[in-house]
Design a protein around this motif. Structure first.
Motif, PDB file in Angstrom:
ATOM      1  N   GLY A  83      14.480  -9.527   4.887  1.00  0.00           N
ATOM      2  CA  GLY A  83      14.471  -8.827   5.222  1.00  0.00           C
ATOM      3  C   GLY A  83      13.805  -6.666   4.033  1.00  0.00           C
ATOM      4  O   GLY A  83      13.220  -6.155   4.226  1.00  0.00           O
ATOM      5  N   VAL A  84      14.880  -7.426   3.554  1.00  0.00           N
ATOM      6  CA  VAL A  84      15.055  -6.809   1.956  1.00  0.00           C
ATOM      7  C   VAL A  84      13.442  -6.604   0.954  1.00  0.00           C
ATOM      8  O   VAL A  84      13.128  -5.352   1.175  1.00  0.00           O
ATOM      9  CB  VAL A  84      16.012  -7.338   0.489  1.00  0.00           C
ATOM     10  CG1 VAL A  84      15.619  -6.490  -0.611  1.00  0.00           C
ATOM     11  CG2 VAL A  84      17.421  -7.627   1.148  1.00  0.00           C
ATOM     12  N   SER A  85      13.024  -7.763   0.784  1.00  0.00           N
ATOM     13  CA  SER A  85      11.009  -7.545  -0.155  1.00  0.00           C
ATOM     14  C   SER A  85      10.338  -6.965   1.776  1.00  0.00           C
ATOM     15  O   SER A  85      10.104  -6.203   0.796  1.00  0.00           O
ATOM     16  CB  SER A  85      10.866  -8.845   0.021  1.00  0.00           C
ATOM     17  OG  SER A  85      11.353  -9.771  -1.074  1.00  0.00           O
ATOM     18  N   SER A  86      10.840  -6.849   2.734  1.00  0.00           N
ATOM     19  CA  SER A  86       9.779  -6.929   4.285  1.00  0.00           C
ATOM     20  C   SER A  86       9.908  -5.830   3.483  1.00  0.00           C
ATOM     21  O   SER A  86       8.903  -4.413   3.857  1.00  0.00           O
ATOM     22  CB  SER A  86      10.194  -7.472   5.701  1.00  0.00           C
ATOM     23  OG  SER A  86       9.638  -7.200   5.824  1.00  0.00           O
ATOM     24  N   ALA A  87      11.336  -4.791   3.700  1.00  0.00           N
ATOM     25  CA  ALA A  87      11.332  -3.496   3.934  1.00  0.00           C
ATOM     26  C   ALA A  87      11.159  -2.707   2.725  1.00  0.00           C
ATOM     27  O   ALA A  87      10.114  -1.315   2.339  1.00  0.00           O
ATOM     28  CB  ALA A  87      13.234  -3.204   4.005  1.00  0.00           C
ATOM     29  N   ILE A  88      10.784  -2.956   1.307  1.00  0.00           N
ATOM     30  CA  ILE A  88      10.514  -2.138   0.041  1.00  0.00           C
ATOM     31  C   ILE A  88       9.091  -2.603   0.341  1.00  0.00           C
ATOM     32  O   ILE A  88       8.073  -1.413   0.066  1.00  0.00           O
ATOM     33  CB  ILE A  88      10.948  -3.335  -0.631  1.00  0.00           C
ATOM     34  CG1 ILE A  88      12.210  -3.143  -1.254  1.00  0.00           C
ATOM     35  CG2 ILE A  88      10.557  -2.905  -2.514  1.00  0.00           C
ATOM     36  CD1 ILE A  88      13.146  -3.103  -2.442  1.00  0.00           C
ATOM     37  N   SER A  89       8.861  -3.700   0.283  1.00  0.00           N
ATOM     38  CA  SER A  89       6.793  -3.836   0.479  1.00  0.00           C
ATOM     39  C   SER A  89       5.913  -2.699   1.370  1.00  0.00           C
ATOM     40  O   SER A  89       5.723  -2.007   1.482  1.00  0.00           O
ATOM     41  CB  SER A  89       6.798  -5.100   0.549  1.00  0.00           C
ATOM     42  OG  SER A  89       6.867  -5.761   1.817  1.00  0.00           O
ATOM     43  N   ARG A  90       7.202  -2.735   2.474  1.00  0.00           N
ATOM     44  CA  ARG A  90       6.728  -1.711   3.448  1.00  0.00           C
ATOM     45  C   ARG A  90       6.254  -0.229   3.101  1.00  0.00           C
ATOM     46  O   ARG A  90       5.982   0.783   3.665  1.00  0.00           O
ATOM     47  CB  ARG A  90       6.914  -1.929   5.354  1.00  0.00           C
ATOM     48  CG  ARG A  90       6.963  -3.364   6.102  1.00  0.00           C
ATOM     49  CD  ARG A  90       7.332  -3.579   7.318  1.00  0.00           C
ATOM     50  NE  ARG A  90       8.349  -4.285   6.887  1.00  0.00           N
ATOM     51  CZ  ARG A  90       9.840  -3.130   7.785  1.00  0.00           C
ATOM     52  NH1 ARG A  90       9.816  -2.172   7.939  1.00  0.00           N
ATOM     53  NH2 ARG A  90      11.142  -3.720   7.277  1.00  0.00           N
ATOM     54  N   ALA A  91       7.500  -0.266   3.118  1.00  0.00           N
ATOM     55  CA  ALA A  91       7.334   1.428   2.095  1.00  0.00           C
ATOM     56  C   ALA A  91       6.360   1.486   0.927  1.00  0.00           C
ATOM     57  O   ALA A  91       5.906   2.766   1.285  1.00  0.00           O
ATOM     58  CB  ALA A  91       9.038   1.394   1.701  1.00  0.00           C
ATOM     59  N   LEU A  92       6.672   0.712   0.165  1.00  0.00           N
ATOM     60  CA  LEU A  92       5.195   1.075  -0.880  1.00  0.00           C
ATOM     61  C   LEU A  92       3.868   1.122   0.065  1.00  0.00           C
ATOM     62  O   LEU A  92       2.865   1.624  -0.871  1.00  0.00           O
ATOM     63  CB  LEU A  92       5.387  -0.548  -1.911  1.00  0.00           C
ATOM     64  CG  LEU A  92       6.466  -0.479  -2.854  1.00  0.00           C
ATOM     65  CD1 LEU A  92       6.790  -1.828  -4.055  1.00  0.00           C
ATOM     66  CD2 LEU A  92       6.496   0.847  -3.697  1.00  0.00           C
ATOM     67  N   GLY A  93       3.764   0.421   0.881  1.00  0.00           N
ATOM     68  CA  GLY A  93       2.595   0.136   1.825  1.00  0.00           C
ATOM     69  C   GLY A  93       1.359   1.455   2.471  1.00  0.00           C
ATOM     70  O   GLY A  93       0.939   1.480   2.689  1.00  0.00           O
ATOM     71  N   ALA A  94       3.120   2.097   2.411  1.00  0.00           N
ATOM     72  CA  ALA A  94       2.716   2.780   3.747  1.00  0.00           C
ATOM     73  C   ALA A  94       2.782   4.938   2.504  1.00  0.00           C
ATOM     74  O   ALA A  94       3.284   5.587   2.047  1.00  0.00           O
ATOM     75  CB  ALA A  94       4.036   3.632   4.159  1.00  0.00           C
ATOM     76  N   GLY A  95       3.219   4.480   1.007  1.00  0.00           N
ATOM     77  CA  GLY A  95       3.069   5.091  -0.395  1.00  0.00           C
ATOM     78  C   GLY A  95       4.845   5.932  -1.059  1.00  0.00           C
ATOM     79  O   GLY A  95       4.419   6.698  -1.205  1.00  0.00           O
ATOM     80  N   LYS A  96       5.753   4.825   0.495  1.00  0.00           N
ATOM     81  CA  LYS A  96       7.084   5.879   0.212  1.00  0.00           C
ATOM     82  C   LYS A  96       7.836   5.302  -1.285  1.00  0.00           C
ATOM     83  O   LYS A  96       8.701   4.472  -0.711  1.00  0.00           O
ATOM     84  CB  LYS A  96       7.619   5.827   1.034  1.00  0.00           C
ATOM     85  CG  LYS A  96       6.815   6.474   2.485  1.00  0.00           C
ATOM     86  CD  LYS A  96       7.496   6.155   3.576  1.00  0.00           C
ATOM     87  CE  LYS A  96       7.099   7.125   5.090  1.00  0.00           C
ATOM     88  NZ  LYS A  96       7.133   7.011   6.021  1.00  0.00           N
ATOM     89  N   ARG A  97       7.201   5.498  -2.583  1.00  0.00           N
ATOM     90  CA  ARG A  97       7.968   4.971  -3.490  1.00  0.00           C
ATOM     91  C   ARG A  97       9.458   5.381  -3.523  1.00  0.00           C
ATOM     92  O   ARG A  97      10.208   4.086  -3.542  1.00  0.00           O
ATOM     93  CB  ARG A  97       7.495   4.632  -4.973  1.00  0.00           C
ATOM     94  CG  ARG A  97       8.078   4.549  -5.808  1.00  0.00           C
ATOM     95  CD  ARG A  97       7.146   4.443  -7.168  1.00  0.00           C
ATOM     96  NE  ARG A  97       5.536   3.765  -7.292  1.00  0.00           N
ATOM     97  CZ  ARG A  97       5.605   2.246  -7.481  1.00  0.00           C
ATOM     98  NH1 ARG A  97       6.746   2.288  -7.872  1.00  0.00           N
ATOM     99  NH2 ARG A  97       4.390   1.818  -7.240  1.00  0.00           N
ATOM    100  N   GLU A  98       9.902   6.151  -3.022  1.00  0.00           N
ATOM    101  CA  GLU A  98      11.154   6.941  -3.416  1.00  0.00           C
ATOM    102  C   GLU A  98      12.479   6.452  -2.540  1.00  0.00           C
ATOM    103  O   GLU A  98      13.376   6.071  -3.227  1.00  0.00           O
ATOM    104  CB  GLU A  98      11.805   8.314  -2.762  1.00  0.00           C
ATOM    105  CG  GLU A  98      10.961   9.421  -4.247  1.00  0.00           C
ATOM    106  CD  GLU A  98      11.591   8.665  -5.811  1.00  0.00           C
ATOM    107  OE1 GLU A  98      12.976   8.333  -6.181  1.00  0.00           O
ATOM    108  OE2 GLU A  98      10.913   8.311  -6.637  1.00  0.00           O
ATOM    109  N   ARG A  99      11.437   6.049  -1.000  1.00  0.00           N
ATOM    110  CA  ARG A  99      11.939   5.530  -0.473  1.00  0.00           C
ATOM    111  C   ARG A  99      12.717   3.420  -0.704  1.00  0.00           C
ATOM    112  O   ARG A  99      13.830   3.486  -0.262  1.00  0.00           O
ATOM    113  CB  ARG A  99      11.510   5.038   1.349  1.00  0.00           C
ATOM    114  CG  ARG A  99      11.772   4.561   2.125  1.00  0.00           C
ATOM    115  CD  ARG A  99      10.900   4.652   2.915  1.00  0.00           C
ATOM    116  NE  ARG A  99      12.154   3.812   4.586  1.00  0.00           N
ATOM    117  CZ  ARG A  99      12.787   4.513   5.709  1.00  0.00           C
ATOM    118  NH1 ARG A  99      13.661   4.952   5.310  1.00  0.00           N
ATOM    119  NH2 ARG A  99      13.700   3.050   6.068  1.00  0.00           N
ATOM    120  N   ALA A 100      11.472   3.279  -1.572  1.00  0.00           N
ATOM    121  CA  ALA A 100      11.415   2.573  -1.514  1.00  0.00           C
ATOM    122  C   ALA A 100      12.892   2.047  -2.309  1.00  0.00           C
ATOM    123  O   ALA A 100      13.728   0.639  -2.718  1.00  0.00           O
ATOM    124  CB  ALA A 100      10.691   1.105  -2.265  1.00  0.00           C
TER     125      ALA A 100
END
Length: 460
Positions: free
Chosen positions: A88-105
């Motif tokens: 769940g952690v990896s999924s949330a972070i990778s989805r944020a990075l895929g959408a270009g949201k580095r600060e959220r990640a």
């Protein structure tokens, strides 16, 4: 006033290309590149299992039966923290990075660390308070129960270290970096083997602490691993840097992690319940049968780290693809990873089904224990490939944040084992029929998981 040239016009009109290689690189080579460090780390995990079981085997038959009682709970801790909540952690972070949201990640990573610490404290409290009751329900009595308690008390007193290691490693994996988590896990394995063996068997002039000493090796190793990964993420050397001073609590970020991780935790719980049900039933067949099954179930659990190597490699690839809207690519990644895991684990299953002594002889020469373990592998081994297929697709579904189907497939497996095992035991069936049921349940689990992934819609 300036006039754009044709080149300027083409540059302005062209969409920006994805900057992350995981969104554009060839699937199979990239998957294998990411899986290789995980596979190497899993070799370390396998060596730990072999070494620890060998140490305990030298301590006697009662300690060997005692570890069969504790092992499902120890693996539940690992599976929940690394594969379930970690996914769940990896999924949330990778989805944020895929959408270009580095600060959220980066902020998600801090929320993940909080979840890991709280979950570790919960496991410590639960096992220190209720551990003896759990092992008694599984059929632990007398010396076997006491050996189990010696190991359990030491191990679970430091459950927070296990959770933090696997949570922080999942943060790093979510960025697509598999190297550092693998280096950390290999280091943990080496420390655990050396310290656990020395303290458990009293090597190099150290006191012989028995089961407690073997468990202490794991406790010390994971504590050091948690310190290393925390330093790595705070030091600025990782692809995401944790800034505790700028942390702000966001309820939606907990939800983003838990909507995958919390549901995913049902899957390892189901797997462990399946093992516990069988452990409880087989306790009635005698200590030798229980110890033999413990060897078989330990290898079964070790198949999960092997599929983990492929499955966890697929999570950031799929998560980033889904975050970027590349759903068709995400599905191709999932099926490629599942095929690779199924073939690898299937070959292992066939090998131990044909030559079970390759595994059994590492731990014991007791004829009764050996016969039970050989029977287990003969009947359950052919189903290992389907088990690997299902587990890998479970990880892939985490990347897409669609884990409901694989969890239901795990429920089906649990019901089949529970109801079928109860009926066989009440009918006075021999132990080999129980092992055949295990193999059948693996086949059902793999096929039903594949069907659920095929029918579930990914993306928004």
């Amino acid at each position: 006033m300036t006039i754009d040239t044709p080149l300027d016009l083409r540059s302005a009109a062209a969409p920006s290309a994805p900057t992350n290689d995981l969104l554009t690189s060839p699937i199979l080579p990239t998957l294998l590149k990411l899986a290789l460090p995980n596979a190497i780390a899993m070799v370390g995990t396998t060596l730990v299992a072999v070494a620890e079981t060998s140490y305990i085997g030298r301590l006697g038959t009662e300690p060997l039966a005692g570890i069969a009682l504790v092992f499902p709970f120890a693996m539940l801790t690992q599976m929940m923290s690394a594969g379930a909540m970690g996914g769940g952690v990896s999924s949330a972070i990778s989805r944020a990075l895929g959408a270009g949201k580095r600060e959220r990640a980066a902020t998600l990573a801090l929320h993940a660390a909080m979840i890991g610490a709280c979950a570790g404290l919960f496991f410590t409290a639960m096992m220190l308070i209720f551990g003896r009751a759990f092992y008694t329900l599984l059929g632990g009595r007398g010396g076997v129960l006491e050996e189990a308690m010696q190991y359990s008390h030491v191990l679970f007193s430091g459950a927070i270290s296990i959770w933090l290691v696997n949570t922080l490693a999942s943060v790093v994996r979510g960025t697509g970096d598999m190297r550092i988590p693998s280096i950390a896990l290999i280091g943990i394995a080496l420390v655990q083997i050396a310290v656990g063996g020395a303290l458990g068997l009293g090597l190099f002039g150290l006191p012989r602490l028995g089961m407690g000493g073997v468990a202490m090796g794991q406790l010390i190793a994971f504590t050091l691993g948690a310190v290393f990964l925390a330093w790595y993420l705070v030091s600025g050397r990782s692809r995401l840097t944790l800034h505790f001073g700028a942390f702000t609590f966001h309820r939606d970020m907990f939800i983003d992690i838990l909507k995958v991780g919390a549901i995913s935790c049902l899957s390892p719980l189901q797997s462990v319940l399946t093992i516990l049900i069988f452990t409880r039933i087989l306790a009635g067949y005698g200590t030798e049968t229980l110890a033999g099954y413990g060897m078989g179930s330990r290898l079964e659990f070790l198949l999960i780290p092997i599929t983990f190597a492929f499955g966890v490699a697929s999570v950031p690839m799929i998560g980033m693809a889904v975050g970027a809207g590349l759903v068709a690519r995400a599905r191709r990644i999932a099926w490629t990873a599942a095929a690779a895991a199924g073939v690898t684990v299937g070959l292992i299953g066939l090998i131990v089904a044909i030559k079970p002594m390759l595994w059994v002889s590492l731990f014991t020469s007791d004829p009764g224990v050996t016969a039970a373990a050989n029977s287990y592998f003969a009947w359950a081994g052919p189903g290992f490939g389907f088990f690997g297929l299902g587990v890998c697709l479970y990880f892939s579904a985490q990347g897409a944040a669609k884990v409901g189907g694989p969890v239901l497939a795990g429920t089906l497996r649990l019901v089949l084992v529970g109801v079928g095992g109860w009926w066989l035991a009440s009918s006075g069936a021999p132990a080999w029929t129980m092992f055949a049921l295990v193999g059948t349940a693996m086949v059902v689990f793999g096929l039903s998981t594949a069907l659920s992934v095929r029918l579930t819609r990914w993306g928004k």
